[in-house]
Design a protein around this motif. Structure first.
Motif, short mmCIF file in Angstrom:
data_model
loop_
_atom_site.label_atom_id
_atom_site.label_comp_id
_atom_site.label_asym_id
_atom_site.label_seq_id
_atom_site.Cartn_x
_atom_site.Cartn_y
_atom_site.Cartn_z
N GLY A 130 -3.40 20.39 99.40
CA GLY A 130 -3.70 19.96 100.76
C GLY A 130 -2.74 20.44 101.81
N ILE A 131 -2.06 21.56 101.56
CA ILE A 131 -1.08 22.08 102.53
C ILE A 131 -1.36 23.53 102.88
CG2 ILE A 131 0.80 20.48 102.01
CD1 ILE A 131 1.92 22.61 100.09
N ASP A 132 -2.61 23.96 102.68
CA ASP A 132 -2.97 25.35 103.00
C ASP A 132 -2.76 25.65 104.48
OD1 ASP A 132 -4.14 27.95 102.41
OD2 ASP A 132 -5.89 27.23 103.52
N ASN A 133 -2.95 24.65 105.32
CA ASN A 133 -2.79 24.85 106.76
C ASN A 133 -1.33 24.97 107.19
OD1 ASN A 133 -2.51 22.08 106.04
ND2 ASN A 133 -2.58 21.53 108.22
N LEU A 134 -0.41 24.75 106.26
CA LEU A 134 1.03 24.79 106.58
C LEU A 134 1.68 26.09 106.14
CD1 LEU A 134 2.00 21.16 105.48
CD2 LEU A 134 1.43 21.96 107.79
N ARG A 135 0.90 27.07 105.70
CA ARG A 135 1.45 28.30 105.13
C ARG A 135 2.51 28.94 106.02
NH1 ARG A 135 -3.23 32.29 103.65
NH2 ARG A 135 -4.67 30.81 104.61
N ASN A 136 2.25 29.01 107.30
CA ASN A 136 3.16 29.71 108.21
C ASN A 136 4.10 28.78 108.96
OD1 ASN A 136 1.98 32.27 107.62
ND2 ASN A 136 0.26 31.75 108.96
N ALA A 137 4.05 27.48 108.64
CA ALA A 137 4.94 26.52 109.30
C ALA A 137 6.36 26.65 108.75
CB ALA A 137 4.43 25.10 109.09
N ARG A 138 7.34 26.49 109.63
CA ARG A 138 8.73 26.54 109.17
C ARG A 138 9.02 25.32 108.31
NH1 ARG A 138 12.17 30.03 112.28
NH2 ARG A 138 13.95 28.70 111.82
N PHE A 139 9.70 25.54 107.22
CA PHE A 139 10.02 24.46 106.29
C PHE A 139 10.80 23.36 107.02
CE2 PHE A 139 12.55 22.60 102.74
CZ PHE A 139 11.49 22.19 101.95
N SER A 140 11.65 23.74 107.95
CA SER A 140 12.49 22.77 108.67
C SER A 140 11.68 21.84 109.56
CB SER A 140 13.54 23.50 109.51
OG SER A 140 12.91 24.34 110.47
N GLU A 141 10.44 22.24 109.90
CA GLU A 141 9.63 21.44 110.80
C GLU A 141 8.66 20.53 110.07
OE1 GLU A 141 7.78 24.42 113.20
OE2 GLU A 141 9.61 24.88 114.35
N LEU A 142 8.64 20.59 108.75
CA LEU A 142 7.72 19.78 107.97
C LEU A 142 8.24 18.36 107.79
CD1 LEU A 142 6.77 22.31 105.14
CD2 LEU A 142 5.63 21.94 107.34
#
Length: 254
Positions: A130-142
């Motif tokens: 359920g995190i396919d939409n987070l592929r390009n998100a910075r890890f620090s912002e999760l």
């Protein structure tokens, strides 16, 4: 014994010390069968994370043996998925979520390019979690729960036969804990799973039994017998660890 018939984990008379004369783990023996779901509990400093590192081959025993799927831990490492404590990672490191997952496929520091099949697998696993939409998100912002899923995806991308998770829900709220254990339950039967838990008396009901580690080791069954309904608090099945009188893992802790 053929490796195909070997237990997932077989530890015999294991001893380990960080300092001479001070044993961190003392004469530990246990066997985990394939596709078991097991939790490790015990007090801080009792040796839980050390045991996981020995199973991964990151540390070498002073004496005794460790066999993973019939192999020594270093040889078996490609068959192991390992999720370290989130507190040991730097969340500010400038890397996106997909890159974190792909780290699981890098076996050598010199590996600069990954096969296309590996990248497709990483994307597929992120979608399953359920995190396919987070592929390009910075890890620090999760959020904490999102980071947790990213690190689990990194451990799963190698298609492991043994999954080792070190306190994956430490510091997480009840909703994140519930969601995470629901994910674990969905993996039942697909691999052997061992999870270090920070709960000393209660763990998620998806586990088959508990290994209590405080320098020495005791194996305990889990029970639903409890006067307090923990489902009302955690909103998912909780079971009580049946500590026997000779178990010193919780001495003075509860």
């Amino acid at each position: 014994m053929k490796t195909d018939d070997a237990p997932a984990i077989e530890v015999q008379k294991l001893n380990f010390s960080y300092s001479p004369g001070v044993k961190t783990l003392d004469n530990i023996s246990f066997t985990v069968n394939r596709n078991d779901m097991v939790c490790i509990v015990g007090p801080n400093g009792g040796g839980k994370s050390t045991l996981l590192k020995l199973l991964c081959g990151f540390l070498t025993p002073d004496s005794g043996t460790v066999a993973i799927l019939g192999y020594d831990p270093v040889t078996a490492r490609p068959k192991i998925g390992y999720m370290p404590q989130m507190s040991l990672l730097d969340p500010a490191f400038p890397i996106c979520a997909l890159e974190v997952v792909l780290q699981g496929l890098v076996r050598r520091p010199a590996t600069l390019f990954l096969p296309t099949a590996g990248k497709k697998r990483a994307i597929r696993i992120m979608a399953e979690l359920g995190i396919d939409n987070l592929r390009n998100a910075r890890f620090s912002e999760l959020s904490g729960g999102q980071r947790q899923r990213v690190l689990l995806a990194r451990a799963l991308v190698t298609q492991p036969e043994l999954l080792l998770l070190d306190e994956p829900t430490a510091g997480a709220d009840a909703e994140v804990q519930r969601d995470f254990h629901q994910m674990l339950h969905s993996l039942r039967g697909k691999m052997t799973i061992m999870v270090v838990s920070h709960h000393l008396q209660y763990v998620c009901g998806c586990y088959d039994y508990a290994l209590c580690v405080n320098r020495q080791l005791h194996i305990h069954q889990l029970s639903n017998r409890d006067s307090f309904n923990w489902d009302d608090v955690f909103d998912h099945g909780m079971r009580k660890i049946e500590h026997s009188p000779d178990c010193d893992c919780i001495e003075g802790k509860i």
